[in-house]
Design an enzyme around this catalytic site. Structure first.
Site, mmCIF file in Angstrom:
data_model
loop_
_atom_site.group_PDB
_atom_site.id
_atom_site.type_symbol
_atom_site.label_atom_id
_atom_site.label_comp_id
_atom_site.label_asym_id
_atom_site.label_seq_id
_atom_site.Cartn_x
_atom_site.Cartn_y
_atom_site.Cartn_z
ATOM 1 N N ARG A 1 0.802 -1.109 -0.058
ATOM 2 C CA ARG A 1 -0.176 -0.046 0.085
ATOM 3 C C ARG A 1 1.096 1.126 -0.179
ATOM 4 O O ARG A 1 1.843 1.034 0.615
ATOM 5 C CB ARG A 1 -0.779 -0.027 1.320
ATOM 6 N N HIS B 1 -1.601 0.791 -9.793
ATOM 7 C CA HIS B 1 -2.064 -0.082 -8.942
ATOM 8 C C HIS B 1 -2.668 -1.421 -9.503
ATOM 9 O O HIS B 1 -3.856 -1.518 -9.560
ATOM 10 C CB HIS B 1 -3.210 0.609 -7.978
HETATM 11 C C1 GLV Z 1 -5.679 -4.375 -4.060
HETATM 12 O O1 GLV Z 1 -4.711 -3.719 -3.725
HETATM 13 C C2 GLV Z 1 -6.050 -5.698 -3.279
HETATM 14 O O2 GLV Z 1 -5.811 -5.414 -2.102
HETATM 15 O O3 GLV Z 1 -6.395 -6.499 -3.714
#
Ligand code: GLV
Length: 313
Positions: free
Chosen positions: A228, A276
């Site tokens: 994260r 992401h």
């Molecule tokens: C993505 O960040 C997830 O937690 O699947």
């Protein structure tokens, strides 16, 4: 049975509903809209969400479980309105880990084989093979040895990379030199030229990729953050790169997403940015998993993937 859906992107939540219905699950769907919170108490039995707002749990007080459409449930766990005893269920299929392992392998090879060099060489029409890259010269450190961390370790070690792993508590994993706890963190970092973060985000891990961490790695190391954004001290990263303590960083997650256009990471050649996507969710698989778990819960059966509220994962 009533199911409430929430995603910051409404069309996405609509897609979840359709895919969940395609699994043969019978339910009445509601779509949470923060602009017009319905009056009274909500009657949803289950919630299927990503980055939900506080109000959802204030309104829907009869939920039997909330399903996070992702592996990391930190965004749900931080909500004050989340009832203590409500089961939070995260995705726990193999495919997220496989996707993340594939991403990591690509980035590790970019670094260890000096692949970026060939893009420049091609533009200049130069045939300049790099010296042989020995796997043994590139020990890799994995922060986080849950299901995803172990899948990444397995792939990289099958090729020949020496793998160090670090977790909160002791682990015993074939092909991985395991370290644990704060006492062994320094030794773990000192032994790892590329450090990959797949830790869950908790109070204990927020900001763990900081200057002290970087300074314990061998000089000229690399970090890959696919956990994260909040794991990383962004200012410390830039400093460590400027000082040559780190040679590069691969970042898939950010404190603010989407990464603002004015952010210095976009234009920094030492930092590789992706939006992401490392553990992108296969929605068919995800909804299949959620449908099966809802059926099991309806039949009073146990399910996997319930987040331990004490550890946060
Ligand atoms: C993505 O960040 C997830 O937690 O699947």
């Amino acid at each position: 049975m009533n199911i409430v859906f929430y995603s910051p992107t409404r069309a996405r939540a609509q897609q979840w509903e359709e895919k969940l219905k395609a699994q043969g699950l019978q339910f009445k769907a509601q779509h949470w809209n923060t602009d017009s919170t319905p009056a009274g108490v909500g009657d949803a039995d289950y919630a299927v969400v990503w980055l939900p707002p506080e109000q959802l749990f204030q309104h829907h007080t009869h939920l039997k479980a909330v399903f996070n459409v992702g592996a990391g449930a930190d965004a749900i766990l931080k909500l004050h309105s989340l009832p203590d005893h409500l089961s939070v269920v995260r995705l726990d299929d193999e495919e997220i880990g496989s996707k993340m392992a594939e991403y990591v392998l690509y980035m590790v090879a970019r670094i260890t084989r000096g692949m970026d060099h060939y893009a420049t060489a091609k533009a200049e029409k130069k045939w300049t093979p790099a010296p042989y890259a020995y796997f043994s010269d590139w020990p890799i450190g994995l922060m986080g040895l849950g299901k995803i961390g172990r899948q990444i370790a397995g792939l990289l070690s099958s090729l020949g990379y020496p793998i160090n792993g670090w977790a909160r508590s002791p682990r015993d994993i074939k092909g991985v030199t395991c370290y644990h706890g704060s006492d062994q963190f320094t030794d773990f970092l000192g032994a790892s030229r590329i450090v990959i973060n797949v830790l869950p985000l908790t109070d204990a891990t927020t900001g763990i990729l900081n200057m002290q961490t970087f300074s314990r790695m061998p000089k000229g190391g690399h970090i890959i953050n696919i956990g994260r954004g909040e794991h990383l001290d962004e200012t410390a990263l830039l400093q460590a790169l400027d000082q040559g303590q780190l040679a590069g960083a691969v970042l898939d997650v950010f404190r603010q997403e989407p990464l603002p256009e004015s952010h210095p990471f976009w234009t920094d050649a030492r930092i590789h940015v992706t939006p992401h996507i490392s553990g992108a969710t296969n929605l068919d698989q995800a909804m299949k998993q959620i449908a099966a778990k809802i059926k099991a819960l309806q039949e009073g059966k146990a399910i996997s993937g319930i987040v331990d509220r004490r550890t946060g994962y």
